[in-house]
Enzyme design. Structure first.
Site, PDB file in Angstrom:
ATOM      1  CB  ALA A 130      28.776 -12.430  74.238  1.00  0.00           C
ATOM      2  N   PRO A 176      25.617  -7.133  75.780  1.00  0.00           N
ATOM      3  CG  PRO A 176      24.312  -5.291  75.150  1.00  0.00           C
ATOM      4  CD  PRO A 176      25.698  -5.674  75.594  1.00  0.00           C
ATOM      5  N   GLY A 177      25.141  -8.555  73.433  1.00  0.00           N
ATOM      6  CA  GLY A 177      25.019  -9.430  72.274  1.00  0.00           C
ATOM      7  C   GLY A 177      24.933  -8.751  70.917  1.00  0.00           C
ATOM      8  N   GLY A 178      25.161  -7.441  70.881  1.00  0.00           N
ATOM      9  CA  GLY A 178      25.101  -6.740  69.597  1.00  0.00           C
ATOM     10  C   GLY A 178      26.047  -7.352  68.573  1.00  0.00           C
ATOM     11  CE  LYS A 179      31.466  -4.498  69.531  1.00  0.00           C
ATOM     12  NZ  LYS A 179      30.941  -4.128  70.846  1.00  0.00           N
ATOM     13  CG  ASP A 233      36.528 -15.352  85.034  1.00  0.00           C
ATOM     14  OD1 ASP A 233      36.773 -14.522  84.129  1.00  0.00           O
ATOM     15  OD2 ASP A 233      37.157 -15.411  86.107  1.00  0.00           O
ATOM     16  CG  ASP A 243      33.416  -5.731  72.869  1.00  0.00           C
ATOM     17  OD1 ASP A 243      34.212  -4.789  73.071  1.00  0.00           O
ATOM     18  OD2 ASP A 243      32.208  -5.555  72.638  1.00  0.00           O
ATOM     19  CB  CYS A 301      33.494   1.008  73.882  1.00  0.00           C
ATOM     20  SG  CYS A 301      32.974   0.442  75.499  1.00  0.00           S
TER      21      CYS A 301
HETATM   22  C1  SAM Z   1      32.051  -4.178  76.396  1.00  0.00           C
HETATM   23  S1  SAM Z   1      30.915  -5.284  77.069  1.00  0.00           S
HETATM   24  C2  SAM Z   1      30.597  -6.346  75.719  1.00  0.00           C
HETATM   25  C3  SAM Z   1      29.641  -5.794  74.678  1.00  0.00           C
HETATM   26  C4  SAM Z   1      29.221  -6.845  73.664  1.00  0.00           C
HETATM   27  N1  SAM Z   1      30.349  -7.431  73.005  1.00  0.00           N
HETATM   28  C5  SAM Z   1      28.274  -6.296  72.626  1.00  0.00           C
HETATM   29  O1  SAM Z   1      28.703  -5.910  71.541  1.00  0.00           O
HETATM   30  O2  SAM Z   1      27.058  -6.252  72.888  1.00  0.00           O
HETATM   31  C6  SAM Z   1      31.928  -6.253  78.078  1.00  0.00           C
HETATM   32  C7  SAM Z   1      31.235  -7.451  78.689  1.00  0.00           C
HETATM   33  O3  SAM Z   1      32.237  -8.229  79.324  1.00  0.00           O
HETATM   34  C8  SAM Z   1      31.651  -8.895  80.415  1.00  0.00           C
HETATM   35  N2  SAM Z   1      32.752  -9.348  81.268  1.00  0.00           N
HETATM   36  C9  SAM Z   1      33.489  -8.624  82.136  1.00  0.00           C
HETATM   37  N3  SAM Z   1      34.438  -9.396  82.697  1.00  0.00           N
HETATM   38  C10 SAM Z   1      34.290 -10.632  82.178  1.00  0.00           C
HETATM   39  C11 SAM Z   1      34.934 -11.881  82.386  1.00  0.00           C
HETATM   40  N4  SAM Z   1      35.955 -11.989  83.241  1.00  0.00           N
HETATM   41  N5  SAM Z   1      34.485 -12.953  81.708  1.00  0.00           N
HETATM   42  C12 SAM Z   1      33.460 -12.850  80.840  1.00  0.00           C
HETATM   43  N6  SAM Z   1      32.795 -11.700  80.616  1.00  0.00           N
HETATM   44  C13 SAM Z   1      33.203 -10.607  81.262  1.00  0.00           C
HETATM   45  C14 SAM Z   1      30.721  -7.864  81.010  1.00  0.00           C
HETATM   46  O4  SAM Z   1      29.695  -8.480  81.770  1.00  0.00           O
HETATM   47  C15 SAM Z   1      30.193  -7.168  79.757  1.00  0.00           C
HETATM   48  O5  SAM Z   1      28.966  -7.695  79.371  1.00  0.00           O
END
Ligand code: SAM
Length: 429
Positions: free
Chosen positions: A253, A255-258, A301, A320, A373
């Site tokens: 999630a 930084p939470g935009g979605k 996780d 995401d 992305c």
């Molecule tokens: C593409 S970003 C998400 C952007 C977010 N959805 C938004 O719109 O603001 C991917 C996120 O996945 C998290 N991440 C990576 N591996 C992960 C895991 N195994 N479990 C949970 N989160 C994870 C990262 O810390 C990162 O914040």
């Protein structure tokens, strides 16, 4: 030390040689310079990262001996100098003098003669140096060779457009909080505030600003009337189509935009926003608080739900996933130099493991939106195709005419928007 060019050289050294991201190092450097120089610092760092192979190529010709080891930071200062001469409107004599002066701040006054000579030689030989660099593919496109090849293979007709778009400054998009204003109402507020913006077909919650501005000059920003979010990133919440009362998981999630967008679109949602990165999760809370929204935040996780899932299924899941971020290079030019070809396979493995582990959390009849992305098929259509093939109760939901079982999903390319990918999958009831 607060010399802007010296700080740019140090920041670039940390990114390119030490493998840190701009997000990790630029804020600390920016905190040291005067407010009016922050934009210049950013422009120098972004600019050099955009043009890195060409700058390296020029320096291979101009420096008889490359600067190595502890002297590498001075090599980046030379790039900063050449970048200004080649791409900025700073008068050439000022660009050279200021770059040479930065050596004082870097405590290397003994190199002034050398750096001065290299920059003067660049000016004298600019046309020939550029012509020679343009003969080399990585310099012509200013991307790593592996990535040029990957984009050529994936987009035989559009690869040059994609690479060119990555070199541009990204536009600023806003997401209008539909629970406060319609997009038209907010556009009128922007006009009153003398901020030029427009709507774009297909992006119903979005406005595109003519030029970037400070968020605090945006009407109602502090109260959550709008948020900064790329147009393509805004597609996720609309594909989720949240309905009052639903239980929704946003599994990656931060930084939470979605997450915020989902919550803006319906009342009475029970949203769990999960992320494995505690620091990034704090940003989700900041965004929720500014807009006045609530979600359950979980630092955990996504690939290991046994450790956090309460066994109650979700109506909808947004996945995401962590990805190469090759669709947002124009916003994060450091990605070109931080990613390696081998990362893609590792990321694809992680993505497929998260998909498999999260799928049981979706209720029968529920919807999962897979998002990245990235512009690379291994993380996108290949990933989703393989998931559909190995998952009996997964049903592919085409999002447009070209979203087929063979080539599933909706790929946005970096043009007007960033390069996002989406696929919608439902679970057999
Ligand atoms: C593409 S970003 C998400 C952007 C977010 N959805 C938004 O719109 O603001 C991917 C996120 O996945 C998290 N991440 C990576 N591996 C992960 C895991 N195994 N479990 C949970 N989160 C994870 C990262 O810390 C990162 O914040």
């Amino acid at each position: 030390m607060n010399n802007v060019r010296a700080l740019a050289a140090e920041t670039l050294y940390q990114v390119v040689d030490q493998g840190l991201s701009l997000n990790q190092v630029l804020p600390a450097a920016a905190a040291k310079v005067a407010v009016k120089e922050k934009a210049l610092l950013q422009q120098l760092c972004y600019g050099v990262l955009r043009q890195l192979p060409s700058l390296e190529h020029y320096c291979r010709t101009l420096l008889t001996k490359p600067l190595k080891g502890k002297q590498r930071v001075f090599q980046f200062l030379v790039y900063v100098g050449i970048y200004q001469l080649q791409h900025m409107r700073t008068p050439a004599h000022a660009a050279v003098a200021e770059t040479v002066n930065a050596l004082q701040a870097l405590q290397a006054p003994g190199l002034k003669g050398l750096v001065n000579a290299v920059l003067r030689n660049f000016q004298r030989q600019q046309a020939e140096l550029e012509a020679a660099a343009n003969q080399v593919e990585v310099c012509l496109y200013n991307h790593p060779g592996w990535f040029i090849k990957a984009v050529q293979e994936a987009y035989p007709e559009k690869w040059q457009t994609i690479l060119a778009a990555n070199q541009q400054q990204a536009p600023m998009w806003l997401r209008i909080n539909q629970s406060q204003y319609s997009t038209d109402q907010y556009l009128a507020l922007l006009t009153e505030a003398n901020i030029v913006a427009r709507k774009v077909d297909g992006f119903c919650d979005a406005v595109l600003l003519e030029k970037p501005c400070d968020v605090f000059s945006l009407p109602g920003f502090a109260e959550g009337a709008c948020s900064v979010q790329d147009g393509a990133a805004q597609i996720a919440a609309r594909l989720m189509a949240p309905q009052a009362g639903e239980r929704i998981l946003d599994a990656c999630a931060a930084p939470g935009g979605k997450t915020c967008h989902i919550l803006e679109l319906a009342d009475n949602l029970a949203v769990t926003a999960l992320d494995c990165d505690e620091t990034r999760l704090a940003r989700v809370q900041e965004n929720l608080s500014r807009i006045g929204l609530q979600a359950q935040l979980l630092c955990a996780d996504a690939a290991n739900p046994d450790t956090w899932w309460d066994k109650e299924t979700f109506d909808k899941i947004l996945l995401d996933v962590p990805c190469s971020a090759t669709g947002v290079i124009r916003r994060h030019p450091d990605i070109k130099w931080l990613r390696r070809a081998a990362d893609i396979e590792q990321l694809a493995l992680l993505q497929s493991s998260i998909l498999d582990k999260i799928w049981p959390l979706l209720k029968a009849g529920g919807t999962l939106v897979y998002a990245t992305c990235s512009v690379l098929p291994q993380e996108n259509k290949d990933q989703v195709k393989a998931f559909l093939a190995r998952t009996d109760d997964a049903i592919h939901q085409p999002l447009h005419d070209l979203d087929t079982h063979e080539q599933p999903g909706w790929q946005f390319l970096p043009e007007l928007t960033d390069g996002f990918y989406y696929a919608k999958i439902t679970k057999r009831p």
